[in-house]
Motif scaffolding. Structure first.
Motif, mmCIF file in Angstrom:
data_model
loop_
_atom_site.group_PDB
_atom_site.id
_atom_site.type_symbol
_atom_site.label_atom_id
_atom_site.label_comp_id
_atom_site.label_asym_id
_atom_site.label_seq_id
_atom_site.Cartn_x
_atom_site.Cartn_y
_atom_site.Cartn_z
ATOM 1 N N ALA A 104 -2.752 -14.426 -3.903
ATOM 2 C CA ALA A 104 -1.882 -15.602 -3.924
ATOM 3 C C ALA A 104 -0.635 -15.399 -3.074
ATOM 4 O O ALA A 104 -0.075 -16.366 -2.541
ATOM 5 C CB ALA A 104 -1.485 -15.938 -5.364
ATOM 6 N N ALA A 105 -0.218 -14.144 -2.905
ATOM 7 C CA ALA A 105 1.003 -13.838 -2.149
ATOM 8 C C ALA A 105 0.712 -13.518 -0.682
ATOM 9 O O ALA A 105 1.589 -13.052 0.036
ATOM 10 C CB ALA A 105 1.736 -12.674 -2.803
ATOM 11 N N GLY A 106 -0.520 -13.739 -0.231
ATOM 12 C CA GLY A 106 -0.847 -13.530 1.174
ATOM 13 C C GLY A 106 -1.426 -12.175 1.495
ATOM 14 O O GLY A 106 -1.665 -11.850 2.659
ATOM 15 N N GLY A 107 -1.660 -11.345 0.474
ATOM 16 C CA GLY A 107 -2.288 -10.055 0.686
ATOM 17 C C GLY A 107 -3.802 -10.195 0.715
ATOM 18 O O GLY A 107 -4.342 -11.304 0.665
ATOM 19 N N SER A 108 -4.481 -9.077 0.814
ATOM 20 C CA SER A 108 -5.936 -9.084 0.802
ATOM 21 C C SER A 108 -6.440 -7.867 0.041
ATOM 22 O O SER A 108 -5.676 -6.960 -0.278
ATOM 23 C CB SER A 108 -6.500 -9.089 2.227
ATOM 24 O OG SER A 108 -6.087 -7.934 2.917
ATOM 25 N N ILE A 146 -5.499 -2.762 -2.228
ATOM 26 C CA ILE A 146 -4.867 -4.029 -1.883
ATOM 27 C C ILE A 146 -4.031 -3.819 -0.630
ATOM 28 O O ILE A 146 -3.271 -2.849 -0.541
ATOM 29 C CB ILE A 146 -3.970 -4.505 -3.041
ATOM 30 C CG1 ILE A 146 -4.829 -4.823 -4.273
ATOM 31 C CG2 ILE A 146 -3.130 -5.703 -2.630
ATOM 32 C CD1 ILE A 146 -4.015 -5.106 -5.520
ATOM 33 N N LEU A 147 -4.161 -4.737 0.324
ATOM 34 C CA LEU A 147 -3.338 -4.694 1.529
ATOM 35 C C LEU A 147 -2.249 -5.750 1.412
ATOM 36 O O LEU A 147 -2.522 -6.893 1.020
ATOM 37 C CB LEU A 147 -4.183 -4.989 2.768
ATOM 38 C CG LEU A 147 -5.403 -4.098 2.995
ATOM 39 C CD1 LEU A 147 -6.113 -4.509 4.282
ATOM 40 C CD2 LEU A 147 -5.031 -2.637 3.023
ATOM 41 N N ASP A 148 -1.012 -5.364 1.739
ATOM 42 C CA ASP A 148 0.046 -6.368 1.788
ATOM 43 C C ASP A 148 -0.177 -7.222 3.038
ATOM 44 O O ASP A 148 -1.084 -6.942 3.838
ATOM 45 C CB ASP A 148 1.432 -5.715 1.710
ATOM 46 C CG ASP A 148 1.842 -4.937 2.947
ATOM 47 O OD1 ASP A 148 1.297 -5.166 4.049
ATOM 48 O OD2 ASP A 148 2.734 -4.081 2.821
ATOM 49 N N PRO A 149 0.616 -8.294 3.248
ATOM 50 C CA PRO A 149 0.372 -9.164 4.397
ATOM 51 C C PRO A 149 0.471 -8.473 5.763
ATOM 52 O O PRO A 149 -0.050 -8.993 6.754
ATOM 53 C CB PRO A 149 1.432 -10.258 4.245
ATOM 54 C CG PRO A 149 1.629 -10.349 2.767
ATOM 55 C CD PRO A 149 1.567 -8.900 2.302
#
Length: 139
Positions: free
Chosen positions: A102-106, A124-127
């Motif tokens: 939801a915060a743009g990570g993947s 988890i990857l941040d944006p």
């Protein structure tokens, strides 16, 4: 992780913090605060290795624990992603993954169980593509 070890250190040394270089400090701060729940301690501008920096340090999750710092060199866009891996423990791994998306990570690797370590894990990857290994204890 299931096997517990007594704390240990050679020469009286302790690991107390890790720093991840980012490109957009404010955007990454928002991601880490909203998704992984880190609590800011201070923001500091200074010089490091002859280069101006801007950094945000977060409070340890427990007394004496290590702290995370997000750092940006002001004279460049920053190093390539994948230069470090930060580790977090979650009480609800699915909810953490949902917040990241939801915060743009993947999610680089979906949730999987590792019973030999007593954990479930997701990457988890941040944006910006920085790697965060998030675990949840099985017990």
């Amino acid at each position: 992780m299931a096997e517990q070890h007594a704390p240990a250190s050679n020469y009286g040394m302790s690991y107390i913090f890790g720093k991840t270089f980012v490109h957009d400090l404010d955007a990454m701060a928002k991601f880490y605060e909203e998704v992984l729940g880190v609590v800011p301690n201070n923001r500091h501008q200074d010089e490091m290795l002859g280069r101006k920096i801007d950094e945000i340090t977060y409070r340890p999750a427990y007394p004496g624990g290590p702290s995370l710092t997000l750092i940006k060199y002001l004279d460049s866009t920053g190093p390539a992603t994948g230069e470090s891996v930060q580790g977090f423990m979650s009480q609800d791994l699915e909810a953490t993954v949902e917040r990241a998306l939801a915060a743009g990570g993947s999610v680089a690797e979906p949730i999987r169980e590792m019973p030999e370590f007593g954990i479930r894990v997701a990457f988890i990857l941040d944006p910006e593509g920085h790697v965060n290994e998030v675990i949840q204890m099985l017990s």
